[in-house]
Design a protein around this motif. Structure first.
Motif, PDB file in Angstrom:
ATOM      1  N   VAL A   1       0.870  -1.183   0.000  1.00 53.01           N
ATOM      2  CA  VAL A   1       0.000   0.000   0.000  1.00 53.01           C
ATOM      3  C   VAL A   1       0.899   1.223   0.000  1.00 53.01           C
ATOM      4  CG1 VAL A   1      -1.708   1.313   1.312  1.00 53.01           C
ATOM      5  CG2 VAL A   1      -1.831  -1.182   1.281  1.00 53.01           C
ATOM      6  N   ILE A   2       0.726   2.056  -1.016  1.00 52.75           N
ATOM      7  CA  ILE A   2       1.484   3.302  -1.107  1.00 52.75           C
ATOM      8  C   ILE A   2       0.563   4.366  -1.685  1.00 52.75           C
ATOM      9  CG2 ILE A   2       3.446   4.514  -2.127  1.00 52.75           C
ATOM     10  CD1 ILE A   2       4.827   1.809  -2.449  1.00 52.75           C
ATOM     11  N   SER A   3       0.424   5.456  -1.008  1.00 57.36           N
ATOM     12  CA  SER A   3      -0.376   6.564  -1.517  1.00 57.36           C
ATOM     13  C   SER A   3       0.510   7.512  -2.318  1.00 57.36           C
ATOM     14  CB  SER A   3      -1.013   7.328  -0.354  1.00 57.36           C
ATOM     15  OG  SER A   3      -1.625   8.509  -0.830  1.00 57.36           O
ATOM     16  N   ALA A   4       0.165   7.682  -3.582  1.00 52.01           N
ATOM     17  CA  ALA A   4       0.920   8.613  -4.428  1.00 52.01           C
ATOM     18  C   ALA A   4       0.774  10.040  -3.914  1.00 52.01           C
ATOM     19  CB  ALA A   4       0.441   8.527  -5.874  1.00 52.01           C
ATOM     20  N   HIS A   5      -0.348  10.340  -3.260  1.00 52.37           N
ATOM     21  CA  HIS A   5      -0.599  11.697  -2.766  1.00 52.37           C
ATOM     22  C   HIS A   5      -0.025  11.942  -1.376  1.00 52.37           C
ATOM     23  CE1 HIS A   5      -4.085  11.224  -5.657  1.00 52.37           C
ATOM     24  NE2 HIS A   5      -3.377  12.213  -6.152  1.00 52.37           N
ATOM     25  N   ARG A   6      -0.125  10.945  -0.496  1.00 48.15           N
ATOM     26  CA  ARG A   6       0.273  11.142   0.895  1.00 48.15           C
ATOM     27  C   ARG A   6       1.731  10.794   1.184  1.00 48.15           C
ATOM     28  NH1 ARG A   6      -4.754   8.646   1.003  1.00 48.15           N
ATOM     29  NH2 ARG A   6      -6.422  10.076   1.533  1.00 48.15           N
ATOM     30  N   MET A   7       2.352  10.049   0.272  1.00 48.50           N
ATOM     31  CA  MET A   7       3.749   9.648   0.469  1.00 48.50           C
ATOM     32  C   MET A   7       4.481   9.607  -0.874  1.00 48.50           C
ATOM     33  SD  MET A   7       2.477   5.847   1.734  1.00 48.50           S
ATOM     34  CE  MET A   7       3.971   5.331   2.451  1.00 48.50           C
ATOM     35  N   PRO A   8       4.528  10.744  -1.561  1.00 47.69           N
ATOM     36  CA  PRO A   8       5.097  10.760  -2.915  1.00 47.69           C
ATOM     37  C   PRO A   8       6.550  10.303  -2.987  1.00 47.69           C
ATOM     38  CG  PRO A   8       4.765  13.001  -2.114  1.00 47.69           C
ATOM     39  CD  PRO A   8       4.105  12.079  -1.135  1.00 47.69           C
ATOM     40  N   ASP A   9       7.337  10.577  -1.962  1.00 46.54           N
ATOM     41  CA  ASP A   9       8.738  10.152  -1.990  1.00 46.54           C
ATOM     42  C   ASP A   9       8.860   8.633  -1.964  1.00 46.54           C
ATOM     43  OD1 ASP A   9       7.634  10.309   0.591  1.00 46.54           O
ATOM     44  OD2 ASP A   9       9.581  10.582   1.546  1.00 46.54           O
ATOM     45  N   ILE A  10       8.055   7.976  -1.141  1.00 47.95           N
ATOM     46  CA  ILE A  10       8.068   6.519  -1.065  1.00 47.95           C
ATOM     47  C   ILE A  10       7.493   5.920  -2.344  1.00 47.95           C
ATOM     48  CG2 ILE A  10       7.144   4.513   0.177  1.00 47.95           C
ATOM     49  CD1 ILE A  10       7.342   6.302   2.719  1.00 47.95           C
TER      50      ILE A  10
ATOM     51  N   ASP B   1      10.096   6.150  -5.150  1.00 49.11           N
ATOM     52  CA  ASP B   1      11.132   5.137  -4.974  1.00 49.11           C
ATOM     53  C   ASP B   1      10.617   3.761  -5.392  1.00 49.11           C
ATOM     54  OD1 ASP B   1      13.801   4.306  -3.965  1.00 49.11           O
ATOM     55  OD2 ASP B   1      12.580   3.210  -2.496  1.00 49.11           O
ATOM     56  N   TYR B   2       9.375   3.446  -5.032  1.00 46.80           N
ATOM     57  CA  TYR B   2       8.771   2.162  -5.410  1.00 46.80           C
ATOM     58  C   TYR B   2       8.745   2.001  -6.931  1.00 46.80           C
ATOM     59  CZ  TYR B   2       5.193  -1.389  -6.233  1.00 46.80           C
ATOM     60  OH  TYR B   2       4.507  -2.499  -6.686  1.00 46.80           O
ATOM     61  N   ALA B   3       8.218   2.988  -7.628  1.00 46.94           N
ATOM     62  CA  ALA B   3       8.085   2.904  -9.083  1.00 46.94           C
ATOM     63  C   ALA B   3       9.452   2.933  -9.769  1.00 46.94           C
ATOM     64  CB  ALA B   3       7.199   4.039  -9.599  1.00 46.94           C
ATOM     65  N   LYS B   4      10.366   3.710  -9.236  1.00 44.89           N
ATOM     66  CA  LYS B   4      11.701   3.855  -9.832  1.00 44.89           C
ATOM     67  C   LYS B   4      12.526   2.573  -9.686  1.00 44.89           C
ATOM     68  CE  LYS B   4      14.702   6.910 -11.521  1.00 44.89           C
ATOM     69  NZ  LYS B   4      14.588   7.363 -12.875  1.00 44.89           N
TER      70      LYS B   4
ATOM     71  N   GLY C   1      -4.061  -0.426  -8.195  1.00 42.32           N
ATOM     72  CA  GLY C   1      -5.467  -0.130  -7.944  1.00 42.32           C
ATOM     73  C   GLY C   1      -5.604   1.193  -7.238  1.00 42.32           C
ATOM     74  N   ALA C   2      -6.619   1.955  -7.645  1.00 44.36           N
ATOM     75  CA  ALA C   2      -6.834   3.253  -7.018  1.00 44.36           C
ATOM     76  C   ALA C   2      -8.279   3.700  -7.199  1.00 44.36           C
ATOM     77  CB  ALA C   2      -5.885   4.291  -7.613  1.00 44.36           C
ATOM     78  N   GLY C   3      -8.756   4.428  -6.213  1.00 43.16           N
ATOM     79  CA  GLY C   3     -10.094   4.996  -6.281  1.00 43.16           C
ATOM     80  C   GLY C   3     -10.018   6.510  -6.335  1.00 43.16           C
ATOM     81  N   GLY C   4     -11.139   7.123  -6.611  1.00 42.29           N
ATOM     82  CA  GLY C   4     -11.203   8.585  -6.643  1.00 42.29           C
ATOM     83  C   GLY C   4     -10.344   9.175  -7.740  1.00 42.29           C
ATOM     84  N   ALA C   5      -9.422  10.059  -7.375  1.00 44.36           N
ATOM     85  CA  ALA C   5      -8.550  10.707  -8.350  1.00 44.36           C
ATOM     86  C   ALA C   5      -7.686   9.697  -9.094  1.00 44.36           C
ATOM     87  CB  ALA C   5      -7.662  11.747  -7.665  1.00 44.36           C
ATOM     88  N   ALA C   6      -7.384   8.575  -8.457  1.00 48.48           N
ATOM     89  CA  ALA C   6      -6.753   7.411  -9.084  1.00 48.48           C
ATOM     90  C   ALA C   6      -5.477   7.723  -9.853  1.00 48.48           C
ATOM     91  CB  ALA C   6      -7.764   6.688  -9.978  1.00 48.48           C
ATOM     92  N   HIS C   7      -4.585   8.465  -9.244  1.00 53.75           N
ATOM     93  CA  HIS C   7      -3.329   8.803  -9.922  1.00 53.75           C
ATOM     94  C   HIS C   7      -2.282   7.697  -9.861  1.00 53.75           C
ATOM     95  CE1 HIS C   7      -4.751  13.074  -9.228  1.00 53.75           C
ATOM     96  NE2 HIS C   7      -4.685  12.924 -10.527  1.00 53.75           N
TER      97      HIS C   7
ATOM     98  N   PRO D   1      -2.006   4.395 -10.767  1.00 50.66           N
ATOM     99  CA  PRO D   1      -1.627   3.648 -11.973  1.00 50.66           C
ATOM    100  C   PRO D   1      -0.911   4.513 -13.017  1.00 50.66           C
ATOM    101  CG  PRO D   1      -3.853   3.086 -11.324  1.00 50.66           C
ATOM    102  CD  PRO D   1      -3.443   4.263 -10.496  1.00 50.66           C
ATOM    103  N   GLY D   2      -1.403   5.686 -13.262  1.00 46.93           N
ATOM    104  CA  GLY D   2      -0.788   6.565 -14.256  1.00 46.93           C
ATOM    105  C   GLY D   2       0.600   7.022 -13.860  1.00 46.93           C
ATOM    106  N   MET D   3       0.786   7.308 -12.597  1.00 44.15           N
ATOM    107  CA  MET D   3       2.107   7.713 -12.135  1.00 44.15           C
ATOM    108  C   MET D   3       3.080   6.537 -12.192  1.00 44.15           C
ATOM    109  SD  MET D   3       2.198  10.888 -11.768  1.00 44.15           S
ATOM    110  CE  MET D   3       3.832  10.940 -11.040  1.00 44.15           C
ATOM    111  N   CYS D   4       2.582   5.323 -11.882  1.00 43.37           N
ATOM    112  CA  CYS D   4       3.441   4.138 -12.046  1.00 43.37           C
ATOM    113  C   CYS D   4       3.871   4.027 -13.503  1.00 43.37           C
ATOM    114  CB  CYS D   4       2.696   2.866 -11.636  1.00 43.37           C
ATOM    115  SG  CYS D   4       2.576   2.595  -9.866  1.00 43.37           S
ATOM    116  N   ALA D   5       2.926   4.198 -14.428  1.00 41.05           N
ATOM    117  CA  ALA D   5       3.230   4.091 -15.861  1.00 41.05           C
ATOM    118  C   ALA D   5       4.186   5.180 -16.315  1.00 41.05           C
ATOM    119  CB  ALA D   5       1.943   4.138 -16.675  1.00 41.05           C
ATOM    120  N   ALA D   6       4.125   6.337 -15.695  1.00 43.90           N
ATOM    121  CA  ALA D   6       5.025   7.434 -16.070  1.00 43.90           C
ATOM    122  C   ALA D   6       6.468   7.137 -15.671  1.00 43.90           C
ATOM    123  CB  ALA D   6       4.559   8.733 -15.410  1.00 43.90           C
TER     124      ALA D   6
END
Length: 170
Positions: free
Chosen positions: A35-44, A47-50, A63-69, A71-76
């Motif tokens: 579990v990693i929140s792209a919004h609440r813990m962007p540094d972590i 690092d995960y995606a990199k 998987g993501a709900g709401g703004a659902a960033h 998956p897209g940030m992982c793909a970026a």
């Protein structure tokens, strides 16, 4: 070493995302769940995606709900396939999640499954890996045969007892 990373923005997504893990288990594919929140813990998250490729991941299921960033940030960041799972939300029933994942800009594709479609995400990941793995491909073909047999069994029962009786037994 895990071949697939399963990541979600909240532990509340785990009941849905566990279905991807169940499919990967069925096909004997190694994975890691976090579990990693792209919004609440962007540094972590970054690092995960990199480092996901270095860790041996061939695919990320995000998987993501709401703004659902997520998956897209992982793909970026992650250079290999990302499968997005839009999670059902109370506010907009997951349509917001679906649109956030499927409407990626050119050059940053995310394979996207149905709202709460983590089971299909697991199957899609297996199919992607099977492109270069004949043993895995045989398992996928056997699974398809299982699905067909299940439908044939139901068809035979409906024909035997009639659809009205079958409906009552459901």
């Amino acid at each position: 070493m895990a071949q697939v990373g399963i990541v979600m923005g909240s532990d509340s997504d785990l009941p849905v995302m566990s279905k991807a893990a169940q499919m990967l288990d069925k096909f004997g594919i190694s994975y890691e769940v976090t579990v990693i929140s792209a919004h609440r813990m962007p540094d972590i998250f970054f690092d995960y995606a990199k480092t996901a490729k270095e860790k041996g991941f061939k695919i990320i299921i995000a998987g993501a709900g709401g703004a659902a960033h997520l998956p897209g940030m992982c793909a970026a960041i992650f250079p290999l396939p990302v499968i997005g799972v839009p999670i059902h939300t109370k506010t907009l029933s997951g349509v917001d999640s679906l649109y956030s994942i499927v409407q990626m800009p050119s050059g940053i594709p995310v394979a996207t499954v149905a709202i709460d479609g983590a089971q299909n995400a697991g199957i899609l990941a297996a199919k992607m890996l099977a492109v270069s793995d004949d043993t895995l491909l045989a398992k996928i073909e056997a699974y398809k045969d299982e699905l067909k047999a299940g439908v044939e069994k139901k068809k035979e029962k409906i024909e035997k007892v009639g659809y009205e009786t079958y409906l009552k037994e459901m």
